[in-house]
Design an enzyme around this catalytic site. Structure first.
Site, short mmCIF file in Angstrom:
data_model
loop_
_atom_site.label_atom_id
_atom_site.label_comp_id
_atom_site.label_asym_id
_atom_site.label_seq_id
_atom_site.Cartn_x
_atom_site.Cartn_y
_atom_site.Cartn_z
CE1 TYR A 103 -3.17 2.99 0.71
CE2 TYR A 103 -2.65 2.80 3.04
CZ TYR A 103 -3.29 3.46 2.00
OH TYR A 103 -4.04 4.57 2.26
CE LYS B 270 -1.12 -3.29 6.09
NZ LYS B 270 -1.63 -2.17 5.36
CG ASP C 7 6.40 -6.91 -1.75
OD1 ASP C 7 6.01 -5.79 -1.40
OD2 ASP C 7 5.90 -7.97 -1.30
CG PHE D 232 7.66 0.88 2.41
CD1 PHE D 232 7.02 1.82 3.20
CD2 PHE D 232 8.26 1.31 1.23
CE1 PHE D 232 6.98 3.15 2.83
CE2 PHE D 232 8.23 2.63 0.86
CZ PHE D 232 7.59 3.56 1.65
CE1 TYR E 174 3.60 -3.41 12.34
CE2 TYR E 174 2.50 -1.86 13.80
CZ TYR E 174 3.14 -2.13 12.62
OH TYR E 174 3.35 -1.11 11.71
CG LEU F 180 4.66 -10.47 -4.83
CD1 LEU F 180 4.38 -11.16 -6.19
CD2 LEU F 180 4.19 -9.02 -4.92
CB SER G 210 4.12 2.42 13.59
OG SER G 210 2.80 2.52 14.06
CE LYS H 91 6.66 -1.48 11.61
NZ LYS H 91 7.37 -1.51 10.31
P1 NAD Z 1 1.61 -3.63 3.11
O1 NAD Z 1 1.37 -4.96 3.74
O2 NAD Z 1 0.68 -3.16 2.05
O3 NAD Z 1 3.11 -3.56 2.54
C1 NAD Z 1 4.17 -4.31 3.08
C2 NAD Z 1 4.80 -5.09 1.94
O4 NAD Z 1 5.90 -5.86 2.43
C3 NAD Z 1 3.82 -6.08 1.29
O5 NAD Z 1 3.81 -5.86 -0.11
C4 NAD Z 1 4.38 -7.46 1.65
O6 NAD Z 1 4.13 -8.40 0.63
C5 NAD Z 1 5.85 -7.14 1.82
N1 NAD Z 1 6.59 -8.02 2.74
C6 NAD Z 1 6.25 -8.40 4.00
N2 NAD Z 1 7.23 -9.15 4.55
C7 NAD Z 1 8.21 -9.23 3.63
C8 NAD Z 1 9.50 -9.84 3.60
N3 NAD Z 1 9.95 -10.55 4.66
N4 NAD Z 1 10.25 -9.73 2.50
C9 NAD Z 1 9.80 -9.04 1.42
N5 NAD Z 1 8.61 -8.44 1.37
C10 NAD Z 1 7.82 -8.52 2.47
O7 NAD Z 1 1.68 -2.56 4.30
P2 NAD Z 1 1.78 -0.97 4.25
O8 NAD Z 1 0.55 -0.43 4.87
O9 NAD Z 1 2.18 -0.51 2.90
O10 NAD Z 1 2.95 -0.75 5.29
C11 NAD Z 1 4.29 -0.56 4.89
C12 NAD Z 1 5.16 -0.42 6.12
O11 NAD Z 1 4.70 0.69 6.89
C13 NAD Z 1 5.13 -1.63 7.07
O12 NAD Z 1 6.43 -1.81 7.57
C14 NAD Z 1 4.19 -1.20 8.16
O13 NAD Z 1 4.47 -1.82 9.38
C15 NAD Z 1 4.46 0.30 8.24
N6 NAD Z 1 3.34 1.07 8.77
C16 NAD Z 1 2.10 0.94 8.21
C17 NAD Z 1 1.04 1.66 8.73
C18 NAD Z 1 -0.34 1.50 8.19
O14 NAD Z 1 -1.31 1.81 8.89
N7 NAD Z 1 -0.53 1.05 6.94
C19 NAD Z 1 1.25 2.53 9.82
C20 NAD Z 1 2.53 2.65 10.35
C21 NAD Z 1 3.57 1.91 9.81
C1 WQD Z 2 -8.82 3.90 13.88
C2 WQD Z 2 -10.00 4.23 14.80
C3 WQD Z 2 -10.68 2.36 16.15
C4 WQD Z 2 -12.01 -0.19 12.85
C5 WQD Z 2 -3.60 0.88 13.59
C6 WQD Z 2 -2.39 0.27 14.24
C7 WQD Z 2 -1.22 1.22 14.18
C8 WQD Z 2 -0.97 1.69 12.75
C9 WQD Z 2 -2.21 2.20 12.09
C10 WQD Z 2 0.69 0.29 11.75
C11 WQD Z 2 -9.86 3.65 16.20
C12 WQD Z 2 -11.77 2.72 15.19
C13 WQD Z 2 -11.51 0.87 13.58
C14 WQD Z 2 -13.40 -0.51 12.98
C15 WQD Z 2 -13.67 1.28 14.55
N1 WQD Z 2 -0.51 0.62 11.91
N2 WQD Z 2 -12.31 1.59 14.42
N3 WQD Z 2 -14.17 0.23 13.83
O1 WQD Z 2 -5.93 1.34 15.61
O2 WQD Z 2 -5.41 3.80 15.20
O3 WQD Z 2 -3.93 2.07 14.27
O4 WQD Z 2 -3.26 1.22 12.22
O5 WQD Z 2 1.67 0.73 12.27
O6 WQD Z 2 -0.13 0.54 14.69
O7 WQD Z 2 -2.70 -0.03 15.58
O8 WQD Z 2 -6.15 2.35 13.29
O9 WQD Z 2 -7.84 2.26 11.50
O10 WQD Z 2 -7.67 0.33 13.13
O11 WQD Z 2 -8.57 2.51 13.92
O12 WQD Z 2 -14.39 1.93 15.29
O13 WQD Z 2 -13.90 -1.47 12.34
O14 WQD Z 2 -11.17 3.60 14.24
O15 WQD Z 2 -11.19 1.95 17.38
O16 WQD Z 2 -10.45 4.55 17.09
P1 WQD Z 2 -5.41 2.39 14.72
P2 WQD Z 2 -7.57 1.79 12.89
#
Ligand code: NAD
Ligand code: WQD
Length: 335
Positions: free
Chosen positions: A11, A84, A31, A80, A148, A33, A124, A152
């Site tokens: 993403y 997650k 990746d 990335f 998780y 995948l 994060s 991080k």
């Molecule tokens: P995502 O799952 O869409 O992307 C992660 C990608 O990494 C995927 O395409 C997956 O196939 C690949 N992957 C996983 N493990 C792997 C490995 N061992 N080797 C190679 N590829 C691998 O997630 P995203 O939302 O795009 O998140 C990207 C990064 O950002 C992650 O590290 C996630 O923890 C961090 N992050 C995401 C969020 C969020 O809410 N989306 C918030 C904070 C931090």
């Molecule tokens: C947002 C708000 C829920 C779903 C998570 C991870 C965090 C980071 C981002 C990776 C909250 C509420 C949600 C639903 C709801 N990821 N909610 N009904 O929990 O803030 O963060 O994603 O690093 O580590 O914890 O995001 O989108 O799940 O929730 O009411 O079906 O929406 O309670 O208040 P969150 P979220």
């Protein structure tokens, strides 16, 4: 400049590839995948008439990673790749530590051997745990409540130690708040494999009719309307933050820790309302009990990002909802 993007078909990675290409970087993606589809990169190639070399590979496979580094001679890496889902991390800690912590260590070993010293890492806001106040600044105490989050924090500590040992490294720890939205073409976006855990993709799937109704987790928080407050940030803004971080890291060896958030807090009900306005669709919901591990309120103080990166979020909540909905309605079943 050649940049390796690990997890680049996911993403945030796919949106970052776009911003890197627009800024003139050459991008190579690794990746495995496990949580994405190669289709995201194919669509970018079509949209921007470019070629993105892709290697289906696990970042922990050092032999394969060495030969990829040999092939391209990278100027920097955006890491990335990782797992997650907070809930899954509780039931599958071995997989989470292995992919996240093991992946980061394996990657850094290869980067060191190859003398590639610029790294941007996806951290994060989860590392702040339940913050004692808001907005959250980068020097707030860190605390994590699930595997998780711990993975991080362990990686952050590891990277801080690496920098202390050898300050020729240039490392950016970017702490994302809540990434949402999609590319405004409507053809690249977030494609959760199973039922979404996060709010915006869940609402989108209710709107498209894949899910019946939203469960709002908790209506009794100490917030203006009782529902949880978060800092939603458009994924394109987030992607642009990575390009800025690379530019700053290439100018000067340093370790920087930066919040990437909008600085605005919105409640769950605010998001529902904004989504309804953007889509013209009523979102049925019911308020249920709190979700374990959720905090009441979490939003960034984004002033350091402006100071060090010259970056701030531009998109507002209505645009985030419009773009999420365009992606969902144009791709009802994802990629
Ligand atoms: P995502 O799952 O869409 O992307 C992660 C990608 O990494 C995927 O395409 C997956 O196939 C690949 N992957 C996983 N493990 C792997 C490995 N061992 N080797 C190679 N590829 C691998 O997630 P995203 O939302 O795009 O998140 C990207 C990064 O950002 C992650 O590290 C996630 O923890 C961090 N992050 C995401 C969020 C969020 O809410 N989306 C918030 C904070 C931090
Ligand atoms: C947002 C708000 C829920 C779903 C998570 C991870 C965090 C980071 C981002 C990776 C909250 C509420 C949600 C639903 C709801 N990821 N909610 N009904 O929990 O803030 O963060 O994603 O690093 O580590 O914890 O995001 O989108 O799940 O929730 O009411 O079906 O929406 O309670 O208040 P969150 P979220």
């Amino acid at each position: 400049m050649k940049i390796l993007v690990t997890g680049g078909s996911g993403y945030i990675g796919s949106h970052t590839c776009i911003e890197l290409i627009k800024a003139g970087y050459q991008v190579v993606v690794v990746d495995n995948l496990c949580n994405s589809s190669i289709e995201s990169l194919k669509r970018i190639e079509n949209l921007y008439s470019c070629k993105i070399p892709f290697h289906k590979q696990d970042v922990r496979n050092q032999e394969a990673m060495r030969s990829i580094f040999d092939q391209y001679n990278f100027d920097g890496v955006i890491h990335f790749a990782g797992l997650k889902a907070v809930g899954d991390s509780v039931s599958m800690p071995i997989e989470y530590y292995s992919s996240n912590v093991g992946g980061a260590i394996a990657l850094m070993e290869v980067m060191k051997e190859q003398n590639c010293r610029a790294l941007v890492f996806s951290s994060s806001a989860t590392v702040y745990g339940d913050p004692h106040k808001v907005p959250i600044k980068e020097d707030f105490p860190l605390s994590v409540a699930n595997p998780y989050g711990r993975s991080k924090l362990v990686i952050e500590d590891f990277l801080r130690d690496v920098f202390i040992s050898e300050n020729s490294w240039s490392i950016g720890l970017l702490r994302y708040f809540n990434p949402v939205g999609a590319h405004n073409s409507g053809i690249i976006g977030e494609d959760p494999r199973n039922t979404p855990n996060n709010l915006m993709p869940y609402i989108s799937q209710v709107a498209i009719g894949n899910l019946e109704k939203l469960r709002v987790f908790g209506g009794d928080y100490n917030t203006p309307d009782g529902t949880g407050v978060r800092d939603y940030i458009h994924v394109v803004d987030l992607a642009k933050g990575h390009v800025k971080a690379l530019q700053v890291l290439k100018n000067k060896s340093q370790l920087m820790t930066v919040n990437l958030g909008s600085g605005q807090g919105y409640s769950v009900l605010d998001v529902i309302k904004a989504f309804e306005e953007a889509s013209g669709i009523k979102i049925p919901y019911e308020v249920v009990s709190r979700r374990a591990g959720d905090v009441s309120t979490c939003y960034a103080d984004p002033s350091y990002a402006l100071e060090i990166l010259g970056w701030s979020a531009e998109y507002k909540l209505n645009q985030m909802c419009e773009d999420s909905w365009r992606w969902q309605s144009m791709n009802p079943n994802g990629y």
